[in-house]
Scaffold this motif. Structure first.
Motif, PDB file in Angstrom:
ATOM      1  N   MET A 127     -18.554  -2.083 -25.080  1.00 57.59           N
ATOM      2  CA  MET A 127     -17.786  -2.897 -26.078  1.00 57.59           C
ATOM      3  C   MET A 127     -16.971  -1.954 -26.761  1.00 57.59           C
ATOM      4  SD  MET A 127     -18.719  -5.914 -25.742  1.00 57.59           S
ATOM      5  CE  MET A 127     -18.435  -5.605 -23.902  1.00 57.59           C
ATOM      6  N   HIS A 128     -17.506  -0.612 -26.949  1.00 55.94           N
ATOM      7  CA  HIS A 128     -16.600   0.087 -27.746  1.00 55.94           C
ATOM      8  C   HIS A 128     -15.250   0.515 -26.879  1.00 55.94           C
ATOM      9  CE1 HIS A 128     -15.402   4.328 -29.268  1.00 55.94           C
ATOM     10  NE2 HIS A 128     -15.724   3.856 -30.667  1.00 55.94           N
ATOM     11  N   LYS A 129     -15.453   0.921 -25.720  1.00 56.04           N
ATOM     12  CA  LYS A 129     -14.447   1.332 -24.691  1.00 56.04           C
ATOM     13  C   LYS A 129     -13.419  -0.080 -24.782  1.00 56.04           C
ATOM     14  CE  LYS A 129     -16.862   4.737 -21.824  1.00 56.04           C
ATOM     15  NZ  LYS A 129     -17.210   4.960 -20.367  1.00 56.04           N
ATOM     16  N   ALA A 130     -13.962  -1.149 -24.596  1.00 54.61           N
ATOM     17  CA  ALA A 130     -13.346  -2.360 -24.640  1.00 54.61           C
ATOM     18  C   ALA A 130     -12.585  -2.936 -25.872  1.00 54.61           C
ATOM     19  CB  ALA A 130     -13.793  -3.542 -24.003  1.00 54.61           C
ATOM     20  N   ASP A 131     -12.680  -1.955 -27.154  1.00 56.84           N
ATOM     21  CA  ASP A 131     -12.238  -2.017 -28.201  1.00 56.84           C
ATOM     22  C   ASP A 131     -12.423  -3.608 -29.032  1.00 56.84           C
ATOM     23  OD1 ASP A 131     -11.251  -1.460 -30.888  1.00 56.84           O
ATOM     24  OD2 ASP A 131      -9.088  -1.819 -30.214  1.00 56.84           O
ATOM     25  N   LYS A 132     -13.912  -3.801 -28.761  1.00 54.34           N
ATOM     26  CA  LYS A 132     -14.186  -5.367 -28.925  1.00 54.34           C
ATOM     27  C   LYS A 132     -15.147  -5.317 -30.160  1.00 54.34           C
ATOM     28  CE  LYS A 132     -13.129  -7.631 -24.600  1.00 54.34           C
ATOM     29  NZ  LYS A 132     -13.477  -8.426 -23.562  1.00 54.34           N
ATOM     30  N   LEU A 133     -15.614  -4.269 -30.705  1.00 56.43           N
ATOM     31  CA  LEU A 133     -16.736  -4.200 -31.557  1.00 56.43           C
ATOM     32  C   LEU A 133     -16.251  -5.136 -32.853  1.00 56.43           C
ATOM     33  CD1 LEU A 133     -18.017  -0.541 -31.289  1.00 56.43           C
ATOM     34  CD2 LEU A 133     -19.191  -2.651 -30.560  1.00 56.43           C
ATOM     35  N   ASP A 134     -15.132  -4.759 -33.415  1.00 51.84           N
ATOM     36  CA  ASP A 134     -14.767  -5.446 -34.776  1.00 51.84           C
ATOM     37  C   ASP A 134     -14.447  -7.001 -34.210  1.00 51.84           C
ATOM     38  OD1 ASP A 134     -14.578  -3.027 -36.065  1.00 51.84           O
ATOM     39  OD2 ASP A 134     -12.607  -2.831 -35.490  1.00 51.84           O
ATOM     40  N   GLN A 135     -14.248  -7.409 -33.272  1.00 51.37           N
ATOM     41  CA  GLN A 135     -14.000  -8.850 -32.898  1.00 51.37           C
ATOM     42  C   GLN A 135     -15.354  -9.281 -32.768  1.00 51.37           C
ATOM     43  OE1 GLN A 135     -11.754  -9.651 -29.449  1.00 51.37           O
ATOM     44  NE2 GLN A 135     -12.444 -11.725 -29.255  1.00 51.37           N
ATOM     45  N   ILE A 136     -16.279  -8.720 -32.290  1.00 46.97           N
ATOM     46  CA  ILE A 136     -17.610  -9.443 -31.815  1.00 46.97           C
ATOM     47  C   ILE A 136     -18.288  -9.477 -33.312  1.00 46.97           C
ATOM     48  CG2 ILE A 136     -20.078  -8.740 -30.731  1.00 46.97           C
ATOM     49  CD1 ILE A 136     -18.566  -7.217 -28.599  1.00 46.97           C
ATOM     50  N   ILE A 137     -18.363  -8.767 -34.118  1.00 48.31           N
ATOM     51  CA  ILE A 137     -18.824  -8.622 -35.343  1.00 48.31           C
ATOM     52  C   ILE A 137     -18.328  -9.793 -36.280  1.00 48.31           C
ATOM     53  CG2 ILE A 137     -19.126  -7.569 -37.618  1.00 48.31           C
ATOM     54  CD1 ILE A 137     -21.108  -6.577 -34.896  1.00 48.31           C
ATOM     55  N   ARG A 138     -17.057 -10.048 -36.240  1.00 47.00           N
ATOM     56  CA  ARG A 138     -16.192 -11.111 -36.830  1.00 47.00           C
ATOM     57  C   ARG A 138     -16.506 -12.440 -36.466  1.00 47.00           C
ATOM     58  NH1 ARG A 138     -11.764  -9.132 -36.298  1.00 47.00           N
ATOM     59  NH2 ARG A 138     -10.881 -10.265 -34.609  1.00 47.00           N
ATOM     60  N   GLU A 139     -16.606 -12.502 -35.151  1.00 44.13           N
ATOM     61  CA  GLU A 139     -16.736 -13.849 -34.718  1.00 44.13           C
ATOM     62  C   GLU A 139     -18.472 -14.258 -34.451  1.00 44.13           C
ATOM     63  OE1 GLU A 139     -15.192 -13.682 -30.590  1.00 44.13           O
ATOM     64  OE2 GLU A 139     -13.157 -13.929 -31.443  1.00 44.13           O
ATOM     65  N   SER A 140     -19.206 -13.341 -34.724  1.00 46.61           N
ATOM     66  CA  SER A 140     -20.722 -13.571 -34.781  1.00 46.61           C
ATOM     67  C   SER A 140     -21.154 -13.883 -36.236  1.00 46.61           C
ATOM     68  CB  SER A 140     -21.399 -12.399 -34.163  1.00 46.61           C
ATOM     69  OG  SER A 140     -21.028 -11.905 -32.780  1.00 46.61           O
ATOM     70  N   ARG A 141     -20.260 -13.724 -37.089  1.00 41.00           N
ATOM     71  CA  ARG A 141     -20.921 -13.810 -38.581  1.00 41.00           C
ATOM     72  C   ARG A 141     -20.950 -15.081 -38.895  1.00 41.00           C
ATOM     73  NH1 ARG A 141     -18.750 -13.471 -43.927  1.00 41.00           N
ATOM     74  NH2 ARG A 141     -19.864 -12.249 -45.106  1.00 41.00           N
ATOM     75  N   TYR A 142     -22.161 -15.594 -39.628  1.00 40.30           N
ATOM     76  CA  TYR A 142     -22.046 -16.723 -40.068  1.00 40.30           C
ATOM     77  C   TYR A 142     -23.036 -16.921 -41.338  1.00 40.30           C
ATOM     78  CZ  TYR A 142     -26.774 -17.692 -37.885  1.00 40.30           C
ATOM     79  OH  TYR A 142     -28.017 -17.162 -37.516  1.00 40.30           O
ATOM     80  N   SER A 143     -23.149 -17.893 -42.143  1.00 35.46           N
ATOM     81  CA  SER A 143     -23.956 -17.980 -43.278  1.00 35.46           C
ATOM     82  C   SER A 143     -25.063 -18.960 -43.194  1.00 35.46           C
ATOM     83  CB  SER A 143     -23.176 -18.186 -44.386  1.00 35.46           C
ATOM     84  OG  SER A 143     -23.824 -18.544 -45.648  1.00 35.46           O
ATOM     85  N   THR A 144     -26.002 -19.049 -43.516  1.00 31.62           N
ATOM     86  CA  THR A 144     -27.243 -19.866 -43.439  1.00 31.62           C
ATOM     87  C   THR A 144     -27.015 -20.856 -44.651  1.00 31.62           C
ATOM     88  OG1 THR A 144     -28.751 -18.507 -44.578  1.00 31.62           O
ATOM     89  CG2 THR A 144     -28.781 -18.380 -42.160  1.00 31.62           C
ATOM     90  N   ALA A 145     -26.413 -20.397 -45.872  1.00 32.49           N
ATOM     91  CA  ALA A 145     -26.019 -21.319 -46.731  1.00 32.49           C
ATOM     92  C   ALA A 145     -24.491 -21.462 -47.196  1.00 32.49           C
ATOM     93  CB  ALA A 145     -26.767 -20.732 -48.162  1.00 32.49           C
ATOM     94  N   PRO A 146     -24.025 -22.178 -46.482  1.00 31.33           N
ATOM     95  CA  PRO A 146     -22.351 -22.365 -46.658  1.00 31.33           C
ATOM     96  C   PRO A 146     -22.197 -22.827 -47.883  1.00 31.33           C
ATOM     97  CG  PRO A 146     -23.129 -24.137 -45.224  1.00 31.33           C
ATOM     98  CD  PRO A 146     -24.300 -23.049 -45.574  1.00 31.33           C
ATOM     99  N   VAL A 147     -21.085 -22.440 -48.511  1.00 28.73           N
ATOM    100  CA  VAL A 147     -20.523 -22.941 -49.760  1.00 28.73           C
ATOM    101  C   VAL A 147     -18.923 -23.214 -49.483  1.00 28.73           C
ATOM    102  CG1 VAL A 147     -22.102 -21.580 -51.241  1.00 28.73           C
ATOM    103  CG2 VAL A 147     -19.933 -20.675 -50.607  1.00 28.73           C
TER     104      VAL A 147
END
Length: 213
Positions: A127-147
Motif C-alpha cells: 500500500m505504501h508503494k501504491a501511495d494509497k495509505l492516506d486514501q485508505i485511512i481517509r476512506e476507512s474512518r467512521y464515527s460510532t456516534a455521528p453528530v
C-alpha cells in the motif's frame, strides 16, 4: 726310736700355734692392711625414673555419616545446529482486527506459506508503494456516534474499518519497528493497531469490511 720322757719335752708352751685366736687371724699377715672397697649402692629404679606427663586421651569420634552420592542429571541435547547464531528474542506486537479480516489473513498466510510478520510487512509495503495509505485511512474512518456535520466527531468514538477484537501477533526487529512507527506518525497515529487494521482490510483478498449504509 726311744720315746721322750716328760722331762725331755721343751719347756716352752706351743699350744698357741695350733689354736688361732680368731677365724682368719692366721691370714692377716698375708692380706696385709688392704681392705676391699665398699660396694656402691645401686640406685632404686623408682628414684631414677622421670615422671611421665599425663596426656589426655584422644576423644573417640563417631563414624562419619554416609553421604549419598549426588547424581547430576544428563544434559538434554541441544537442537541448535552447530555454527548457527542464536536469534535474540524479538518484541511482540499485535494488531486487533475484525473476525472477517482475521479469517482472510489466516487463509492468505497459509496459501503463501508465510508468517504473520511477513504478511503484515507485505501489506504495508504494497500500500505504501501504491501511495494509497492516506486514501485508505481517509476512506476507512467512521464515527460510532455521528453528530451534525457542523461539529467534529468525538475522537473517542472514531473507528476504522477492519479494526476489531481479534488479535494478530507479529514480532518485528527493532529496525522494522522503527520504519513502521515512522509511517504511522506520518499518518497521524501513535498506535500501530489503529492504522494497520484498515491497511490489512484493504490489502487482503476476499470480501472487505465496509461502512454500514
Amino acid at each position: 726310736m726311744s720315746k721322750l720322757t716328760r722331762q725331755e719335752l721343751p719347756a716352752e708352751d706351743l699350744g698357741d700355734i695350733t689354736k688361732p685366736k680368731s677365724r682368719g687371724a692366721g691370714l692377716a699377715d698375708l692380706v696385709g692392711d688392704f681392705a676391699a672397697p665398699p660396694l656402691a649402692p645401686v640406685p632404686d629404679r623408682r628414684e631414677r625414673s622421670e615422671p611421665v606427663p599425663e596426656v589426655d586421651p584422644e576423644p573417640v569420634l563417631p563414624p562419619p555419616a554416609a553421604v549419598a552420592p549426588v547424581r547430576v542429571p544428563p544434559q538434554a541435547p541441544t537442537t541448535r545446529k552447530p555454527g548457527r547464531p542464536r536469534t535474540r528474542t524479538k518484541p511482540a506486537s499485535a494488531v486487533y482486527v475484525t473476525a472477517g479480516v482475521k479469517k482472510r489473513f489466516e487463509k492468505y498466510r497459509h496459501d503463501n506459506k508465510s508468517t504473520n510478520l511477513q504478511v503484515v510487512l507485505e501489506a504495508i509495503s504494497a500500500m505504501h508503494k501504491a501511495d494509497k495509505l492516506d486514501q485508505i485511512i481517509r476512506e476507512s474512518r467512521y464515527s460510532t456516534a455521528p453528530v451534525n456535520e457542523l461539529f467534529p466527531a468525538d475522537p473517542s468514538a472514531v473507528r476504522y474499518l477492519g479494526g476489531g477484537s481479534s488479535q494478530i501477533s507479529f514480532s518485528p526487529t527493532p529496525e522494522q519497528e522503527a520504519v513502521i512507527d515512522q509511517i504511522g506518525k506520518g499518518l497521524g497515529f501513535d498506535t500501530r493497531s489503529t492504522w494497520i487494521a484498515p491497511v490489512l482490510n484493504a490489502f487482503l483478498p476476499g470480501k472487505k469490511d465496509a461502512k454500514a449504509q
